[in-house]
Write a protein that holds these residues in place. Structure first.
Motif, PDB file in Angstrom:
ATOM      1  N   CYS A 183      59.089  33.276   7.130  1.00  0.00           N
ATOM      2  CA  CYS A 183      59.536  34.167   8.208  1.00  0.00           C
ATOM      3  C   CYS A 183      58.931  35.550   8.052  1.00  0.00           C
ATOM      4  O   CYS A 183      58.448  36.141   9.018  1.00  0.00           O
ATOM      5  N   ARG A 184      58.939  36.062   6.846  1.00  0.00           N
ATOM      6  CA  ARG A 184      58.384  37.393   6.614  1.00  0.00           C
ATOM      7  C   ARG A 184      56.873  37.384   6.806  1.00  0.00           C
ATOM      8  O   ARG A 184      56.301  38.323   7.381  1.00  0.00           O
ATOM      9  N   ALA A 185      56.208  36.340   6.339  1.00  0.00           N
ATOM     10  CA  ALA A 185      54.762  36.255   6.501  1.00  0.00           C
ATOM     11  C   ALA A 185      54.369  36.214   7.965  1.00  0.00           C
ATOM     12  O   ALA A 185      53.354  36.791   8.368  1.00  0.00           O
ATOM     13  N   ALA A 186      55.183  35.543   8.792  1.00  0.00           N
ATOM     14  CA  ALA A 186      54.883  35.446  10.218  1.00  0.00           C
ATOM     15  C   ALA A 186      55.115  36.761  10.932  1.00  0.00           C
ATOM     16  O   ALA A 186      54.491  37.040  11.958  1.00  0.00           O
ATOM     17  N   ALA A 187      56.018  37.585  10.411  1.00  0.00           N
ATOM     18  CA  ALA A 187      56.400  38.810  11.104  1.00  0.00           C
ATOM     19  C   ALA A 187      55.726  40.054  10.542  1.00  0.00           C
ATOM     20  O   ALA A 187      55.771  41.109  11.171  1.00  0.00           O
ATOM     21  N   ASP A 188      55.123  39.951   9.365  1.00  0.00           N
ATOM     22  CA  ASP A 188      54.517  41.119   8.738  1.00  0.00           C
ATOM     23  C   ASP A 188      53.035  41.189   9.061  1.00  0.00           C
ATOM     24  O   ASP A 188      52.386  40.178   9.321  1.00  0.00           O
TER      25      ASP A 188
END
Length: 247
Positions: free
Chosen positions: A183-188
């Motif tokens: 999730c963080r990789a997709a949003a960062d």
């Protein structure tokens, strides 16, 4: 101990408890209660119809271009105006030219209505009530997004991970960490998703085929919802970075 005895004991200790009551118990003035009931009968159909339109509009936007306007008080107020006919002095009708996207959803909504169904009436004196209702709708939307969307996004990611044998028998807490990582990789805004891995000490480098799968999953999420920055604070508060622009 019975309910009444428990209440008496709590009252002696200075604690507060709730006593259920009803409308007729509070409003003993017949004229006042009649006015309130009349307002409720007028407002309820507007709120129900506007909620249907708001949901239809959000779904239509997500299924077409993926762009959803801010779900603020103005949006919900426009939905209420769109599904009702203004009456009385200084009546203000829904402005179709000013709300092109919502008008498209409104036309779809009107086509689905049963024949001969009357449009709810919106007298001018309901303005303050509807303003308060639209503000409450904005608050409810924000609370729903902040409370549920992040957790549901993680649930969706975990379902994707569990389809891989590498994650199928993995302990839940590690699968949850991998879901947060994705999730963080997709949003960062990062060059490589693996630059984030050191921030998750419980995770280790996966096999090459799993690395490829996770990279594909991140790209899929970005294509569906678009990459946006996310902070530690937003993760702690369980605010979904994907839907943050809506509110």
């Amino acid at each position: 101990m019975g309910i009444r005895q428990a209440r008496r004991a709590a009252n002696k200790e200075g604690n507060l408890y709730t006593v259920k009551t009803g409308f007729n118990t509070i409003f003993t003035d017949q004229q006042l209660s009649a006015t309130v009931l009349q307002a409720v009968q007028l407002v309820s159909p507007i709120l129900i119809a506007s909620n249907v339109l708001a949901n239809l509009h959000v779904l239509r936007c997500l299924e077409t271009d993926g762009h959803v306007s801010k779900l603020d008080q103005t949006f919900f107020s426009n939905c209420m105006y769109a599904v009702s006919d203004a009456t009385g002095r200084c009546a203000v009708q829904f402005n179709r030219a000013k709300n092109v996207s919502l008008t498209e959803s409104l036309d779809i909504y009107l086509q689905q209505l049963p024949q001969h169904q009357q449009t709810p009436e919106r007298p001018t004196y309901l303005k303050d009530i509807l303003n308060a209702a639209s503000l409450m709708a904005q608050t409810n939307a924000r609370n729903h997004i902040n409370t549920n969307c992040f957790s549901r996004t993680l649930s969706w990611i975990r379902l994707q991970l569990r389809q891989q044998a590498f994650f199928a028998n993995m302990e839940y807490k590690f699968v949850r960490s991998w879901a947060k990582f994705v999730c963080r990789a997709a949003a960062d805004n990062i060059t490589s998703i693996w630059d984030l891995l050191p921030r998750y000490p419980s995770l280790v480098q996966p096999p090459p085929h799993i690395r490829q799968f996770l990279e594909y999953l991140v790209v899929t999420m970005q294509q569906l919802m678009g990459p946006l920055p996310v902070t530690d604070w937003s993760l702690e508060r369980k605010q979904s970075p994907i839907f943050h622009g809506f509110i």
